[in-house]
Structures are given as C-alpha cells and as structure tokens.
Design an enzyme around this catalytic site. Structure first.
Site, mmCIF file in Angstrom:
data_model
loop_
_atom_site.group_PDB
_atom_site.id
_atom_site.type_symbol
_atom_site.label_atom_id
_atom_site.label_comp_id
_atom_site.label_asym_id
_atom_site.label_seq_id
_atom_site.Cartn_x
_atom_site.Cartn_y
_atom_site.Cartn_z
ATOM 1 N N LYS A 22 0.860 -1.190 0.000
ATOM 2 C CA LYS A 22 0.000 0.000 0.000
ATOM 3 C C LYS A 22 0.896 1.240 0.000
ATOM 4 O O LYS A 22 1.508 1.574 1.021
ATOM 5 C CB LYS A 22 -0.904 -0.022 1.238
ATOM 6 C CG LYS A 22 -1.576 1.300 1.605
ATOM 7 C CD LYS A 22 -2.541 1.803 0.563
ATOM 8 C CE LYS A 22 -3.229 3.083 1.053
ATOM 9 N NZ LYS A 22 -2.308 4.258 1.119
ATOM 10 N N GLU B 285 9.197 2.026 11.155
ATOM 11 C CA GLU B 285 10.252 3.034 11.005
ATOM 12 C C GLU B 285 9.532 4.366 10.883
ATOM 13 O O GLU B 285 8.905 4.646 9.864
ATOM 14 C CB GLU B 285 11.123 2.727 9.792
ATOM 15 C CG GLU B 285 12.410 3.534 9.761
ATOM 16 C CD GLU B 285 12.343 4.707 8.803
ATOM 17 O OE1 GLU B 285 12.262 5.858 9.311
ATOM 18 O OE2 GLU B 285 12.373 4.481 7.594
ATOM 19 N N GLU C 284 9.100 17.470 13.894
ATOM 20 C CA GLU C 284 9.624 17.032 12.597
ATOM 21 C C GLU C 284 8.994 17.880 11.503
ATOM 22 O O GLU C 284 7.829 17.701 11.140
ATOM 23 C CB GLU C 284 9.322 15.553 12.356
ATOM 24 C CG GLU C 284 9.931 15.041 11.059
ATOM 25 C CD GLU C 284 9.629 13.572 10.804
ATOM 26 O OE1 GLU C 284 10.492 12.882 10.244
ATOM 27 O OE2 GLU C 284 8.527 13.111 11.178
#
Length: 475
Positions: free
Chosen positions: A174, A248, A377
């Site tokens: 996906k 991750e 981030e």
C-alpha cells in the site's frame, strides 16, 4: 492516464469504481486518475496473497529459483528507470536526475541483495552432549502488509518487499495516496518478471485502505514507514490480531560538528542531509549543533552553500531542490516559518516564496529549545543551527528529542569519534558522512522513531517464523 491496483497479477479498477486525482507538484495540475481502494479491494488483495502463499509455488520454491526471478525483477526495474523517474517526479516533485542516479539503483540493489542474502544465509546448529541434535529453520511468515511512504516511494517500497519476497512471503503493498505510480509499476513488473500471480499485490488509496489492511486477520506481518502518529494507530490495530509490526517512524536528526572537524566535509554532508529531497527525509539532519570555536567559519560556508542550491523543474538535470510534494505538505512546512513557530529564531536565508509549493533551503539560528521548528519534525528544507561549548553539551543537545533515528558527527579525532558516537541516542550514527548504507546492517530508530530493525539478518528475523527442531539421535 489511469493508475490501477495490481491484484492477483492483473491491473484492476476499484471494486466500487472510486478514483481520485493525482497532482503534479511542479505544475500543480492533475496528470493521472488513480483507483481509490477501499475495504473490498483490500479483501481481494489479501485473499490473493493468502491463496498464493497457502496454495501457490512461491513459498515452496528453493532460494535459487526465487532468487532468479527476483534478479529478473531487478533487471526490469533498471530497464524501466526512465519510467520510474517520470513517476517519482510527477508524483512528488523529486528531480529526475536524482531518481536515475540514486533511487532506481538503490531499489534494484535492494531486490538483488535480499535475493542473495536469503540464499546464502546459514541457520544455526546447536551441538549437544545429551544425545540430541537441535537445529533452526527460518520459514516464511505468510502474508505481509507493506505500507510505504511518499518521500522515497520506489526505494522504500523495495526495501520492504525485497526481504519479504526473498524469504517466500506474499505481499500486499500500500503506497501513500500521493505517490501511487511507482508502486503500480512495480506490481506490473513483478508479473513480467515471472513472479506468480498474487505474490505481489498493490492496493492504492488513502488511509482507510491502509487501516483495513493493518487490521485484517489474514495478515501475518506489518511493515510500515511513516509518521509516529500513524505508527501508533497501526500498533493498536495490529495488537487486536497479535500481528508483529516493524515501524520506522519520524525523526528529528542531528549533526554535531566538533571543533576539530574538517569543515569542508562537514558542510558538504550537512547540506546533503538537511536539504536533499527538499528535506523530505526521515533521516534529515534538521538540527545542527556546532562547537563555538568553529561556529562562525562553519556558518559562513554552510549558508553560502544553501544559497547556491538550484531550485526548479524536476525534469531539468541541473535542479537540486524541487517543489514540496503536495499543497498540504507545503502548508505544513511553511507553518513552521511563522513568528510563532520560530519563537524568536532568525531566518538567515530561505523562508517562504509564495504559493508555488517551493521552499528554498532555509537556515535558522537563535532558536529556543522549545520552539516548534526546533522540536517538531518539519520534513522540509529547514535546518536550525545552534552553537555549543563542550563535547558533552553537544551530545546532550543532540539527545534532547523524543526521536532517535539518525545522527551525524564530524570530528577528525579517532578517540572523540568513538566516544561521542557511543553516547548519541540514535539507531543510526554517521561519522564524517551521511546516509551510507550497508544492507547487512540494522536500520531503525529508538523512542518515537519506531519499533524493530530491518536489514540483513534483522529482516530475516522479522519476515520469517524461526522454528527450533530438536531430534533425539542417541540410538
């Protein structure tokens, strides 16, 4: 242009006919219509993968035969390099020259490495003096859900599917909704390579398709790269079925420049780490900490190098920085360049340029530790630079984040290099370099950067079910 799912070896429209538009970030216009997957499409893809695993030849092939087909797959990736460069460029604005030089070779290399690694890996034999013989088998786990991000669509998709396939699993891939083209092409090339139908399926669409995939009870492994928030949601869904996950997740990478560093080298790598792929890299060195004795000299070179980077059309081979991947992401990144997000920080170069989805390499100084641009981030070409006095202070600043995916260290002193690298809380530490990968080594992060490691034997541990066999042989 239409981009379709690849299910059971066939390019397929959505079961309910749903589609969505794919936008080119450079032209900001629709260039393709994409099949929008839903729960029914996920059901069909998982069923195809389940059937291919339970009944098909793939997990029952020898490693050499699987490896031969995977190497053919890698050949086709290389032969279709121009098509992948077009796909990555039009989906997320990446310069085509970068895709041709880096992403395509890395993608083919991922496939080749794991094909060979699976064939050459040795299982353990455990000697015993009790009349028993114990040995291990690493058996295919089953159906793998692989969810890839939009920043390196081709390279990170192959990082996930290569070990899964090499160890005899079947896969439902996906991709992110913004970057479907390279994943769909991978699915078709797998069929062309002779990989059996149902072994590699591709379902396109939004988060609802990903959610249906991660909660599916017939999925045996989930590997995901993306945001920490989505990783938490996937963990919760997987827990209901006790499905193992490899996550991750995000990062807020640091670079520590000590006062004995080679400044030309430190500047060169720090520029690549901060601004490569328009800063849309989970490993990006977005926090620079420079020791006071070399701070001014470093900043003069670093700022000049940032200003020299060429923005422009991804199709132009001289372009170094393309547009951000989407309008939503442009709004997110520029939201960190407001006075509130800077919290007193000063932009030395870069900043916003308008509404064309471009953000030039942006260097910010005097940023408080709690400022959003320093804490969060950003995932764009934005770097903060902070001076520090002592080696320990540099380490403490680098570690002052809930993330722990990547760090860089620049020093010419061997003792300092080993000593400081050991104290950095990060799954990956590069000394005097950046993003150099040995595919045998573990890759992953600590803290909010994820769970687990992949690479080499670590991928084998995740994508297989290790089995212990103990035989009584003292007859």
């Amino acid at each position: 242009m239409k981009i379709l799912h690849v299910i059971d070896g066939t390019d397929t429209a959505s079961a309910d006919g749903s589609t969505y538009d794919d936008t080119d970030p450079y032209t900001r216009s629709t260039y393709a219509t994409v099949a929008r997957g839903g729960e029914r499409d996920v059901e069909l893809a998982v069923a195809a993968a389940r059937r291919a695993f339970d009944e098909g030849p793939w997990p029952r092939m020898g490693f050499a035969e699987r490896g031969r087909l995977l190497h053919r797959f890698a050949d086709l990736i290389e032969q279709n390099a121009a098509a992948f460069a077009e796909a990555e460029s039009r989906d997320m604005g990446k310069p085509r020259a970068v895709v041709l030089a880096n992403d395509v070779p890395r993608a083919a290399g991922n496939i080749r490495f794991f094909a060979d690694h699976a064939r050459l890996s040795a299982a353990d034999v455990l000697p015993s003096d009790t009349g028993h013989h114990t040995y291990l088998r690493y058996e295919s786990a089953g159906v793998v859900a692989a969810i890839a991000p939009w920043n390196f669509p081709l390279m990170l998709a192959t990082w996930k599917i290569a070990p899964a396939l090499a160890w005899g699993n079947t896969v439902v891939l996906k991709p992110a909704e913004d970057t479907p083209a390279s994943a769909a092409l991978l699915g078709l090339l797998a069929v062309e390579a002779g990989i059996p139908d149902g072994v590699l399926n591709v379902v396109l669409g939004f988060g609802d398709a990903g959610a249906a995939l991660t909660r599916h009870p017939a999925v045996d492994r989930i590997t995901f790269t993306g945001s920490s928030a989505t990783g938490r949601a996937i963990s919760a869904a997987a827990a209901a079925n006790l499905t193992p996950v490899s996550l991750e997740l995000g990062g807020k990478g640091s670079a520590v420049v000590l006062d004995d560093a080679d400044l030309d080298n430190a500047v060169s790598w720090s520029i690549k780490a901060a601004f490569g792929n328009a800063g849309q890299v989970c490993l990006a060195g977005s926090r620079l900490y420079v020791q006071q004795g070399v701070f001014d000299a470093f900043m003069e070179r670093f700022t000049a190098a940032a200003q020299d980077m060429r923005l422009g059309d991804p199709a132009d081979p001289t372009t170094e920085v393309g547009p951000l991947a989407s309008a939503a992401h442009y709004r997110k990144v520029t939201g960190y360049l407001t006075p509130e997000a800077l919290a007193g920080g000063h932009i030395l170069t870069g900043g916003t340029t308008g509404d064309d989805w471009f953000v030039p390499p942006t260097v910010i100084t005097d940023v408080p530790a709690g400022a959003p641009v320093q804490r969060d981030e950003v995932f764009g070409p934005v770097v903060t630079v902070t001076p520090f006095a002592t080696e320990q202070q540099g380490v403490d600043l680098a570690n002052s984040t809930p993330y722990g995916l990547s760090a860089m260290l620049f020093t010419e002193n061997l003792h300092r290099a080993h000593r400081t690298a050991a104290r950095l809380r990060s799954g990956n530490v590069w000394v005097n370099c950046f993003f150099i990968r040995d595919l045998r080594a573990p890759f992953g992060g600590a803290g909010d950067s994820g769970i687990g490691r992949e690479g080499g034997a670590f991928s084998r541990e995740f994508f297989t079910e290790p089995k212990t066999i103990c035989m009584y042989i003292d007859h």
